[in-house]
Design a protein around this motif. Structure first.
Motif, PDB file in Angstrom:
ATOM      1  N   TYR A 196       0.844  -1.198   0.000  1.00  0.00           N
ATOM      2  CA  TYR A 196       0.000   0.000   0.000  1.00  0.00           C
ATOM      3  C   TYR A 196       0.877   1.245   0.000  1.00  0.00           C
ATOM      4  CZ  TYR A 196      -3.046   3.709   1.797  1.00  0.00           C
ATOM      5  OH  TYR A 196      -3.728   4.895   1.965  1.00  0.00           O
ATOM      6  N   ARG A 219       0.457   5.794  -0.267  1.00  0.00           N
ATOM      7  CA  ARG A 219      -0.394   6.982  -0.360  1.00  0.00           C
ATOM      8  C   ARG A 219       0.488   8.165  -0.739  1.00  0.00           C
ATOM      9  NH1 ARG A 219      -3.185  10.525   3.736  1.00  0.00           N
ATOM     10  NH2 ARG A 219      -5.217  11.067   2.854  1.00  0.00           N
ATOM     11  N   ASP A 262      -8.539  16.562 -10.638  1.00  0.00           N
ATOM     12  CA  ASP A 262      -9.452  15.570 -11.195  1.00  0.00           C
ATOM     13  C   ASP A 262      -8.930  15.053 -12.530  1.00  0.00           C
ATOM     14  OD1 ASP A 262     -11.732  14.111 -10.591  1.00  0.00           O
ATOM     15  OD2 ASP A 262     -12.994  15.324 -11.904  1.00  0.00           O
ATOM     16  N   ARG A 269      -5.219   7.023 -12.671  1.00  0.00           N
ATOM     17  CA  ARG A 269      -5.903   5.823 -12.184  1.00  0.00           C
ATOM     18  C   ARG A 269      -6.096   4.817 -13.317  1.00  0.00           C
ATOM     19  NH1 ARG A 269     -10.945   3.474 -11.636  1.00  0.00           N
ATOM     20  NH2 ARG A 269     -11.195   2.308  -9.688  1.00  0.00           N
ATOM     21  N   ASN A 308      -5.928  -1.978  -6.780  1.00  0.00           N
ATOM     22  CA  ASN A 308      -6.942  -0.927  -6.627  1.00  0.00           C
ATOM     23  C   ASN A 308      -6.262   0.437  -6.554  1.00  0.00           C
ATOM     24  OD1 ASN A 308      -9.482   0.199  -6.361  1.00  0.00           O
ATOM     25  ND2 ASN A 308      -9.541  -0.052  -4.153  1.00  0.00           N
ATOM     26  N   VAL A 309      -7.002   1.463  -6.989  1.00  0.00           N
ATOM     27  CA  VAL A 309      -6.514   2.841  -6.925  1.00  0.00           C
ATOM     28  C   VAL A 309      -7.661   3.753  -6.507  1.00  0.00           C
ATOM     29  CG1 VAL A 309      -5.440   4.760  -8.180  1.00  0.00           C
ATOM     30  CG2 VAL A 309      -4.893   2.403  -8.814  1.00  0.00           C
ATOM     31  N   ASN A 310      -7.415   4.604  -5.544  1.00  0.00           N
ATOM     32  CA  ASN A 310      -8.372   5.648  -5.166  1.00  0.00           C
ATOM     33  C   ASN A 310      -7.706   7.004  -5.321  1.00  0.00           C
ATOM     34  OD1 ASN A 310     -10.442   3.911  -4.498  1.00  0.00           O
ATOM     35  ND2 ASN A 310      -9.861   3.791  -2.336  1.00  0.00           N
ATOM     36  N   HIS A 311      -8.477   7.992  -5.759  1.00  0.00           N
ATOM     37  CA  HIS A 311      -7.952   9.353  -5.743  1.00  0.00           C
ATOM     38  C   HIS A 311      -8.989  10.285  -5.128  1.00  0.00           C
ATOM     39  CE1 HIS A 311     -10.333  10.271  -9.412  1.00  0.00           C
ATOM     40  NE2 HIS A 311     -10.114  11.543  -9.093  1.00  0.00           N
ATOM     41  N   SER A 312      -8.496  11.215  -4.340  1.00  0.00           N
ATOM     42  CA  SER A 312      -9.370  12.186  -3.688  1.00  0.00           C
ATOM     43  C   SER A 312      -8.726  13.559  -3.798  1.00  0.00           C
ATOM     44  CB  SER A 312      -9.608  11.817  -2.218  1.00  0.00           C
ATOM     45  OG  SER A 312      -8.387  11.701  -1.523  1.00  0.00           O
ATOM     46  N   LEU A 371      -3.474  10.202  -3.819  1.00  0.00           N
ATOM     47  CA  LEU A 371      -3.548   8.926  -4.536  1.00  0.00           C
ATOM     48  C   LEU A 371      -3.263   7.781  -3.574  1.00  0.00           C
ATOM     49  CD1 LEU A 371      -1.650   9.473  -7.917  1.00  0.00           C
ATOM     50  CD2 LEU A 371      -4.022   8.755  -7.678  1.00  0.00           C
ATOM     51  N   GLU A 372      -4.153   6.788  -3.560  1.00  0.00           N
ATOM     52  CA  GLU A 372      -3.933   5.562  -2.784  1.00  0.00           C
ATOM     53  C   GLU A 372      -3.793   4.407  -3.771  1.00  0.00           C
ATOM     54  OE1 GLU A 372      -6.099   5.511   1.350  1.00  0.00           O
ATOM     55  OE2 GLU A 372      -7.531   6.117  -0.211  1.00  0.00           O
ATOM     56  N   TRP A 384      -2.861   0.195  -4.204  1.00  0.00           N
ATOM     57  CA  TRP A 384      -2.623  -1.143  -3.663  1.00  0.00           C
ATOM     58  C   TRP A 384      -2.067  -2.027  -4.780  1.00  0.00           C
ATOM     59  CZ3 TRP A 384      -6.687   1.899  -2.351  1.00  0.00           C
ATOM     60  CH2 TRP A 384      -6.996   2.074  -1.003  1.00  0.00           C
TER      61      TRP A 384
END
Length: 335
Positions: A29, A31, A43, A50, A181-185, A201-202, A204
């Protein structure tokens, strides 16, 4: 047409890894943050990176297994606890890391009674097993287990066809994507009269790449996709008849070797990874023992075209890269 003056931003983007951990051999993991960004940019970058992380990074998997004298996938082998189908599922779960381009062979040859794990796979030196404890089969009796394997490195995933190959080998479902997996906020804030953003950006991964390595490779692949647009104004785009397609004129790399030496460039100390070539071309050259600029310039067009999976477009791109870095004008001969 007069081009308007371009407003140059003086802001400097900075990225940082704020968290990194290894949950297991199969789960990493990371970040990351990127800032400061103008409103809307976070964005744009987040969505693009991603998709690149999930779809543009290559991975290595076992894609085929061949057993001796096995009539079908759901057969059982006397003296082995698992069925052939269960062994195939265990082979599918094996995670690999490699510099492979295309396919290569591996094998398993053991004698029971014993437990067979991923550690028993005989691999080429450029392939590494992430988790050697992965279970494959239990041999309950003193019998031999021989399996021929095919490894492949590519993108995305592949669903096996229902029928086995004519040579008696069985296809295996393969998920080549090393990023799970990928998350963005986005965090927005005010800086005086301007609105600015921070991108989080997260990432895994399955352990074959670290999140930092995945982010670097995805970024490089994403940049490669946009390079043609940088030269769009210099090209004259027009439709061509299939009969009148123009092929790249032949040329020799070593024709300019003397010129480079006059400039006192240390060819042996310039490695091909410094030329910023696309990953596919870089892997082709590296697998052919071309590691430095001197190695590259000692090959002509015919030599390069003998490299497996190498195309005439790849040779053209190498020439463009050398002309860009060293201001060379390669001679072009009429066919």
């Amino acid at each position: 047409m007069v081009r308007d003056k371009i407003r140059v931003s003086t802001r400097t983007l900075q990225w940082k890894c704020v968290e990194s951990r290894t949950d297991s051999k199969r789960l990493y993991y990371g970040r990351f943050i990127l800032s400061p960004l103008m409103k809307g940019q976070a964005d744009t970058i987040g969505i693009a990176i991603r998709r690149a992380l999930l779809g543009e990074i290559e991975g290595t998997c076992i894609t085929r297994a061949k057993f001796e004298k096995i009539p079908h996938e759901f057969s059982t082998i006397i003296g082995i606890q698992e069925s052939v189908h269960e062994i195939l599922m265990n082979l599918k779960a094996i995670l690999l890391r490699s510099n492979l381009y295309g396919t290569c062979d591996a094998s398993i040859f053991v004698r029971g009674p014993r437990c067979v794990t991923a550690q028993d796979i005989i691999l080429p030196p450029y392939v590494e097993i992430i988790d050697t404890t992965q279970h494959i089969a239990n041999l309950m009796e003193p019998i031999d287990l021989s399996i021929e394997l095919q490894l492949e490195r590519t993108r995305g995933y592949r669903i096996k066809t229902p029928n086995n190959f004519q040579d008696g080998s069985y296809p295996i479902d393969a998920v080549f994507m090393p990023v799970r997996n990928v998350n963005h906020s986005i965090h927005s804030y005010s800086n005086g009269d301007e609105k600015e953003e921070i991108l989080f950006l997260e990432i895994w991964t399955n352990g074959s790449l670290t999140p930092k390595e995945a982010l670097y490779e995805a970024s490089r692949n994403l940049i490669d996709l946009f390079i043609p647009f940088l030269y769009a104004e210099k090209e004259n785009f027009h439709l061509e008849d299939k009969k009148n397609r123009v092929t790249l004129p032949p040329f020799l790399f070593h024709d300019r070797l003397t010129e480079l030496r006059k400039r006192k460039i240390a060819l042996k100390s310039i490695f091909i990874d410094q030329l910023e070539l696309p990953p596919r071309i870089y892997n082709c050259l590296k697998n052919s023992n071309i590691h430095t600029l001197l190695d590259l310039l000692n090959n002509n067009q015919k030599d390069l075209m003998k490299i497996e999976h190498f195309r005439i477009e790849d040779v053209k791109q190498i020439v463009g890269t050398l002309e860009k870095h060293f201001t060379l004008n390669f001679p072009k001969k009429k066919v």
